[in-house]
Write a protein that holds these residues in place. Structure first.
Motif, PDB file in Angstrom:
ATOM      1  N   GLY A   1       5.875  11.030   1.044  1.00  0.00           N
ATOM      2  CA  GLY A   1       5.766   9.739   0.393  1.00  0.00           C
ATOM      3  C   GLY A   1       5.837   8.644   1.450  1.00  0.00           C
ATOM      4  N   VAL A   2       4.855   7.771   1.450  1.00  0.00           N
ATOM      5  CA  VAL A   2       4.804   6.663   2.407  1.00  0.00           C
ATOM      6  C   VAL A   2       4.392   5.414   1.655  1.00  0.00           C
ATOM      7  N   TRP A   3       5.137   4.345   1.827  1.00  0.00           N
ATOM      8  CA  TRP A   3       4.734   3.068   1.242  1.00  0.00           C
ATOM      9  C   TRP A   3       5.052   1.973   2.235  1.00  0.00           C
ATOM     10  N   GLY A   4       4.407   0.858   2.028  1.00  0.00           N
ATOM     11  CA  GLY A   4       4.637  -0.244   2.955  1.00  0.00           C
ATOM     12  C   GLY A   4       4.321  -1.581   2.331  1.00  0.00           C
ATOM     13  N   GLU A   5       4.733  -2.595   3.046  1.00  0.00           N
ATOM     14  CA  GLU A   5       4.455  -3.958   2.620  1.00  0.00           C
ATOM     15  C   GLU A   5       4.340  -4.841   3.852  1.00  0.00           C
ATOM     16  N   THR A   6       3.686  -5.962   3.659  1.00  0.00           N
ATOM     17  CA  THR A   6       3.618  -6.938   4.730  1.00  0.00           C
ATOM     18  C   THR A   6       4.817  -7.869   4.595  1.00  0.00           C
TER      19      THR A   6
ATOM     20  N   ILE B   1       6.735  -0.104   7.116  1.00  0.00           N
ATOM     21  CA  ILE B   1       6.381   1.182   6.514  1.00  0.00           C
ATOM     22  C   ILE B   1       7.673   1.931   6.226  1.00  0.00           C
ATOM     23  N   ILE B   2       7.737   2.531   5.040  1.00  0.00           N
ATOM     24  CA  ILE B   2       8.893   3.328   4.649  1.00  0.00           C
ATOM     25  C   ILE B   2       8.437   4.767   4.443  1.00  0.00           C
ATOM     26  N   LEU B   3       9.037   5.676   5.194  1.00  0.00           N
ATOM     27  CA  LEU B   3       8.777   7.101   5.042  1.00  0.00           C
ATOM     28  C   LEU B   3       9.818   7.618   4.059  1.00  0.00           C
ATOM     29  N   GLU B   4       9.359   8.027   2.882  1.00  0.00           N
ATOM     30  CA  GLU B   4      10.276   8.358   1.796  1.00  0.00           C
ATOM     31  C   GLU B   4       9.776   9.590   1.050  1.00  0.00           C
ATOM     32  N   SER B   5       9.969  10.742   1.649  1.00  0.00           N
ATOM     33  CA  SER B   5       9.527  11.978   1.005  1.00  0.00           C
ATOM     34  C   SER B   5      10.478  12.312  -0.139  1.00  0.00           C
ATOM     35  N   PRO B   6       9.948  12.449  -1.375  1.00  0.00           N
ATOM     36  CA  PRO B   6      10.803  12.599  -2.549  1.00  0.00           C
ATOM     37  C   PRO B   6      11.374  13.998  -2.785  1.00  0.00           C
TER      38      PRO B   6
ATOM     39  N   PHE C   1       0.872  -1.175   0.000  1.00  0.00           N
ATOM     40  CA  PHE C   1       0.000   0.000   0.000  1.00  0.00           C
ATOM     41  C   PHE C   1       0.909   1.225   0.000  1.00  0.00           C
ATOM     42  N   ALA C   2       0.531   2.283  -0.720  1.00  0.00           N
ATOM     43  CA  ALA C   2       1.357   3.490  -0.763  1.00  0.00           C
ATOM     44  C   ALA C   2       0.504   4.727  -0.998  1.00  0.00           C
ATOM     45  N   ALA C   3       1.027   5.866  -0.515  1.00  0.00           N
ATOM     46  CA  ALA C   3       0.328   7.138  -0.684  1.00  0.00           C
ATOM     47  C   ALA C   3       1.334   8.285  -0.728  1.00  0.00           C
ATOM     48  N   THR C   4       0.930   9.364  -1.363  1.00  0.00           N
ATOM     49  CA  THR C   4       1.704  10.600  -1.374  1.00  0.00           C
ATOM     50  C   THR C   4       0.787  11.736  -0.953  1.00  0.00           C
ATOM     51  N   ALA C   5       1.400  12.854  -0.581  1.00  0.00           N
ATOM     52  CA  ALA C   5       0.628  14.034  -0.181  1.00  0.00           C
ATOM     53  C   ALA C   5       1.530  15.257  -0.247  1.00  0.00           C
ATOM     54  N   ARG C   6       0.918  16.401  -0.043  1.00  0.00           N
ATOM     55  CA  ARG C   6       1.614  17.671  -0.051  1.00  0.00           C
ATOM     56  C   ARG C   6       1.619  18.269   1.346  1.00  0.00           C
ATOM     57  N   ASP C   7       2.671  19.022   1.653  1.00  0.00           N
ATOM     58  CA  ASP C   7       2.738  19.751   2.912  1.00  0.00           C
ATOM     59  C   ASP C   7       2.257  21.179   2.670  1.00  0.00           C
ATOM     60  N   ALA C   8       1.714  21.808   3.689  1.00  0.00           N
ATOM     61  CA  ALA C   8       1.236  23.184   3.554  1.00  0.00           C
ATOM     62  C   ALA C   8       2.391  24.151   3.303  1.00  0.00           C
TER      63      ALA C   8
ATOM     64  N   ALA D   1      18.085   9.741   4.431  1.00  0.00           N
ATOM     65  CA  ALA D   1      17.488   8.755   3.523  1.00  0.00           C
ATOM     66  C   ALA D   1      16.113   8.341   4.047  1.00  0.00           C
ATOM     67  N   PRO D   2      15.422   7.477   3.329  1.00  0.00           N
ATOM     68  CA  PRO D   2      14.139   6.979   3.831  1.00  0.00           C
ATOM     69  C   PRO D   2      14.289   6.318   5.208  1.00  0.00           C
ATOM     70  N   ILE D   3      13.219   6.377   5.982  1.00  0.00           N
ATOM     71  CA  ILE D   3      13.187   5.740   7.301  1.00  0.00           C
ATOM     72  C   ILE D   3      12.348   4.478   7.178  1.00  0.00           C
ATOM     73  N   ARG D   4      12.945   3.347   7.512  1.00  0.00           N
ATOM     74  CA  ARG D   4      12.262   2.040   7.449  1.00  0.00           C
ATOM     75  C   ARG D   4      11.802   1.674   8.859  1.00  0.00           C
ATOM     76  N   LEU D   5      10.504   1.362   8.981  1.00  0.00           N
ATOM     77  CA  LEU D   5       9.891   1.049  10.263  1.00  0.00           C
ATOM     78  C   LEU D   5       9.222  -0.311  10.195  1.00  0.00           C
TER      79      LEU D   5
END
Length: 147
Positions: free
Chosen positions: A136-141, A125-130, A73-80, A112-116
């Motif tokens: 940017g957040v994506w993850g896997e089981t 979950i990987i926090l990976e703001s481009p 599962f993954a999602a992106t978003a914008r900061d204010a 670099a990205p933070i792997r949790l």
């Protein structure tokens, strides 16, 4: 007679404890996938980010051998504030994630990205703001049984 009753209770207790211990083998790929989706969705909601876009809706098994599969599962978003750097955005989301679910840092190499990881839910979950102002957040089981 009392001895037979005690023996019967003891046998029933041993059987019940044995059966109860065999029932929980952890989540399936589908169950962990739904948990992952919930955690990332809640992370985005609690972070109060803008324009959330689901880039990987998950929901399908990705085979990884021996009758097991992963889900993603993954999602992106914008900061204010579009000038915020990726490292700061990742650090901010790391703090917010602690209010969503208990993840441990499995890898953090500075900017670099933070792997949790969550060992109970079998999710990563990987926090990976481009870039500046972009989340940017994506993850896997983990590789889990399909049923």
């Amino acid at each position: 007679m009392g001895r037979f009753v005690r023996r019967g209770v003891l046998v029933c207790t041993v059987v019940l404890l044995g059966v109860a211990g065999c029932g929980d083998s952890g989540p399936t790929a589908a169950e962990a996938g739904e948990t992952l989706k919930t955690h990332i969705t809640e992370l985005m909601k609690e972070s109060h980010v803008l324009d959330v876009r689901i880039t990987d809706s998950g929901g399908r098994d990705i085979p990884c051998g021996k009758g097991k599969a992963k889900r993603t599962f993954a999602a992106t978003a914008r900061d204010a504030a579009p000038q915020r750097d990726p490292g700061g955005l990742n650090t901010y989301m790391l703090g917010v994630l602690s209010s969503v679910a208990p993840y441990r840092i499995a890898g953090d190499q500075g900017n670099a990205p933070i792997r949790l990881a969550n060992d109970t839910y079998k999710t990563v979950i990987i926090l990976e703001s481009p870039g500046n102002g972009q989340y940017g957040v994506w993850g896997e089981t983990e590789c889990l049984p399909t049923s």
